[in-house]
Design an enzyme around this catalytic site. Structure first.
Site, PDB file in Angstrom:
ATOM      1  N   ARG A 147     -27.539 -34.189 -21.922  1.00  0.00           N
ATOM      2  CA  ARG A 147     -28.341 -32.975 -21.698  1.00  0.00           C
ATOM      3  C   ARG A 147     -28.200 -32.522 -20.246  1.00  0.00           C
ATOM      4  O   ARG A 147     -28.001 -31.360 -19.957  1.00  0.00           O
ATOM      5  CB  ARG A 147     -29.816 -33.196 -22.066  1.00  0.00           C
ATOM      6  CG  ARG A 147     -30.694 -32.032 -21.618  1.00  0.00           C
ATOM      7  CD  ARG A 147     -32.081 -31.949 -22.255  1.00  0.00           C
ATOM      8  NE  ARG A 147     -32.677 -33.214 -22.565  1.00  0.00           N
ATOM      9  CZ  ARG A 147     -33.192 -34.081 -21.666  1.00  0.00           C
ATOM     10  NH1 ARG A 147     -33.168 -33.805 -20.374  1.00  0.00           N
ATOM     11  NH2 ARG A 147     -33.710 -35.210 -22.067  1.00  0.00           N
ATOM     12  N   LYS A 198     -20.129 -13.594 -28.485  1.00  0.00           N
ATOM     13  CA  LYS A 198     -19.383 -12.350 -28.686  1.00  0.00           C
ATOM     14  C   LYS A 198     -17.974 -12.470 -28.095  1.00  0.00           C
ATOM     15  O   LYS A 198     -17.228 -13.329 -28.521  1.00  0.00           O
ATOM     16  CB  LYS A 198     -20.178 -11.175 -28.100  1.00  0.00           C
ATOM     17  CG  LYS A 198     -21.699 -11.241 -28.400  1.00  0.00           C
ATOM     18  CD  LYS A 198     -22.054 -11.092 -29.861  1.00  0.00           C
ATOM     19  CE  LYS A 198     -23.495 -11.480 -30.206  1.00  0.00           C
ATOM     20  NZ  LYS A 198     -24.556 -10.881 -29.405  1.00  0.00           N
ATOM     21  N   TYR A 238     -30.599  -4.993 -26.226  1.00  0.00           N
ATOM     22  CA  TYR A 238     -30.347  -5.791 -27.424  1.00  0.00           C
ATOM     23  C   TYR A 238     -31.700  -6.156 -28.067  1.00  0.00           C
ATOM     24  O   TYR A 238     -32.608  -6.619 -27.368  1.00  0.00           O
ATOM     25  CB  TYR A 238     -29.565  -7.053 -27.030  1.00  0.00           C
ATOM     26  CG  TYR A 238     -29.400  -8.031 -28.162  1.00  0.00           C
ATOM     27  CD1 TYR A 238     -28.546  -7.755 -29.223  1.00  0.00           C
ATOM     28  CD2 TYR A 238     -30.103  -9.226 -28.184  1.00  0.00           C
ATOM     29  CE1 TYR A 238     -28.406  -8.638 -30.273  1.00  0.00           C
ATOM     30  CE2 TYR A 238     -29.967 -10.120 -29.227  1.00  0.00           C
ATOM     31  CZ  TYR A 238     -29.111  -9.820 -30.270  1.00  0.00           C
ATOM     32  OH  TYR A 238     -28.972 -10.704 -31.305  1.00  0.00           O
ATOM     33  N   ASP A 266     -26.768  -8.108 -18.191  1.00  0.00           N
ATOM     34  CA  ASP A 266     -26.255  -8.684 -19.427  1.00  0.00           C
ATOM     35  C   ASP A 266     -24.907  -8.002 -19.668  1.00  0.00           C
ATOM     36  O   ASP A 266     -24.842  -6.820 -20.001  1.00  0.00           O
ATOM     37  CB  ASP A 266     -27.247  -8.404 -20.566  1.00  0.00           C
ATOM     38  CG  ASP A 266     -26.766  -8.953 -21.912  1.00  0.00           C
ATOM     39  OD1 ASP A 266     -25.545  -9.163 -22.082  1.00  0.00           O
ATOM     40  OD2 ASP A 266     -27.615  -9.151 -22.804  1.00  0.00           O
TER      41      ASP A 266
END
Ligand SMILES: *Cc1c(COP(=O)(O)O)cnc(C)c1O
Length: 384
Positions: A50, A201, A103, A176
């Protein structure tokens, strides 16, 4: 090193030391924990996956290279990156000033989680209008959150001008950059402080991994984000890190073809009698064309258009396509098409949709890297 060389080589120098294997492609390190010889000395700097993992580290170096940044961080989704960023840089009572055409998932996270449950406040403005944006800044504004081009109307905001305003007011600017990919736009070079991506994406580019990324060069902000990446735990898995690294290696080739195909499709749609309007920043008729030319090195692969005849025609058209998959998401090698009002933006009310220009006849296309002649042919037959 030039950009296209760097994004392929960064993070993946073959290890030729004694005992290593010289892998040209970084292995998928699935180990959740790493053994050490002595109590206080982690082997190779790794303790527990992690906090850090060799495959994720390789990706994080590549991510930084993509945005010409000093640091990169990989998360389990774009929204996990956004969550970690807001937890790190805002507290109750702070305000975020954001683009009105965000978004949908980001808006839901802002309004229904951070505002409703943690009292972080959000104001929405049309960030393509600089004076309107400047007026909306208040004494409690801590972040400006920009998407350019926006989704689905591909509105363009002037990153350099907004960065200047942010600096003057001591506000951090987050961009973004998912819609264009770092190949065509590098917000940090225009004055932004932080760049965020849904790597789901274009960066991964093959519709087979969900992930997110943050890139930046300010080390004090990076330390906060790095601490919270581990504390919150929304990390990208080693396998997804590997897939994303693999995707990045062809980013330049893919983006060039996405753009070439998108321009052909946009030109075809612009002349079709059944199409009312085409939104593509590469068309000189697009209202953001001049700023787009200045701050972007390409126009990308996303197009929206309005079909004559509204919802019933839109539905008939979409169900008659043979090559375009009727699906949400974007940025993969395969062409996707969707109906914002009924799919990606269905969570907005009809009034909210119409206020920003998302009509029932609006269709959004993620133009893939297939042969453009086949794509145009398919659109033509379905329009007919
Ligand atoms: C998809 C998307 C996100 C969210 O990313 P996920 O990986 O789906 O969590 C954020 N911003 C933009 C512009 C997106 O397209």
């Amino acid at each position: 090193m030039k950009y296209n060389t760097k994004i392929i080589q960064e993070g993946e120098k073959p290890n030729l030391k004694e005992g290593a294997y010289g892998d040209v492609s970084i292995p998928i390190h699935l180990s959740s924990t790493f053994a050490r010889k002595e109590v206080e000395t982690p082997t190779g700097g790794y303790e527990y996956s992690r906090s850090g993992n060799p495959t994720r580290s390789a990706l994080e170096k590549k991510l930084a290279a993509l945005e010409l940044a000093d640091f990169g961080l990989a998360f389990s989704s774009g929204l996990a990156a956004t969550t970690t960023l807001l937890l790190s840089l805002t507290k109750s009572g702070d305000r975020v000033l954001a683009s009105d055409d965000l978004y949908g998932g980001t808006k839901r996270l802002f309004n229904r989680v951070f505002d409703k449950q943690y009292s972080v406040k959000f104001s929405y403005v049309d960030t393509s209008n600089i004076s309107g944006l400047e007026k909306a800044i208040k004494s409690d504004t801590k972040l400006i959150w920009l998407e350019t081009p926006t989704n689905p109307l591909l509105k363009i905001s002037d990153i350099k001008a907004i960065a200047k305003i942010a600096k003057k007011n001591n506000i951090l600017l987050v961009v973004d950059n998912t819609f264009l990919s770092p190949y065509f736009q590098k917000p940090l070079t225009l004055g932004a402080d932080i760049v965020l991506h849904s790597t789901t994406k274009y960066i991964n580019g093959h519709c087979d991994s969900v992930g997110g990324a943050i890139m930046l060069s300010e080390s004090n902000v990076f330390e906060k984000l790095k601490f919270n990446q581990n504390a919150v735990g929304a990390i990208l898995s080693p396998f997804d890190s590997f897939l994303t690294i693999r995707g990045i290696k062809t980013l330049a080739l893919r983006m060039e073809r996405h753009q070439e195909n998108a321009l052909r499709v946009a030109n075809f749609l612009s002349t079709h009698p059944k199409v009312l309007k085409v939104y593509y920043p590469g068309l000189p008729t697009h209202p953001g064309y001049d700023i787009a030319k200045k701050q972007m090195t390409g126009f990308g692969g996303m197009i929206s258009f309005e079909i004559r005849g509204g919802i019933s025609t839109a539905k008939r058209f979409l169900s008659n396509l043979k090559l375009f998959a009727l699906a949400e998401s974007l940025g993969g090698v395969e062409s996707l098409i969707e109906h914002p009002a009924k799919m990606t933006h269905a969570s907005l009310s009809k009034q909210e949709r119409e206020a920003v220009g998302i009509t029932d006849g609006l269709i959004r296309v993620s133009v893939g890297i297939e042969d453009a002649r086949d794509l145009v042919k398919d659109l033509k037959q379905a329009l007919k």
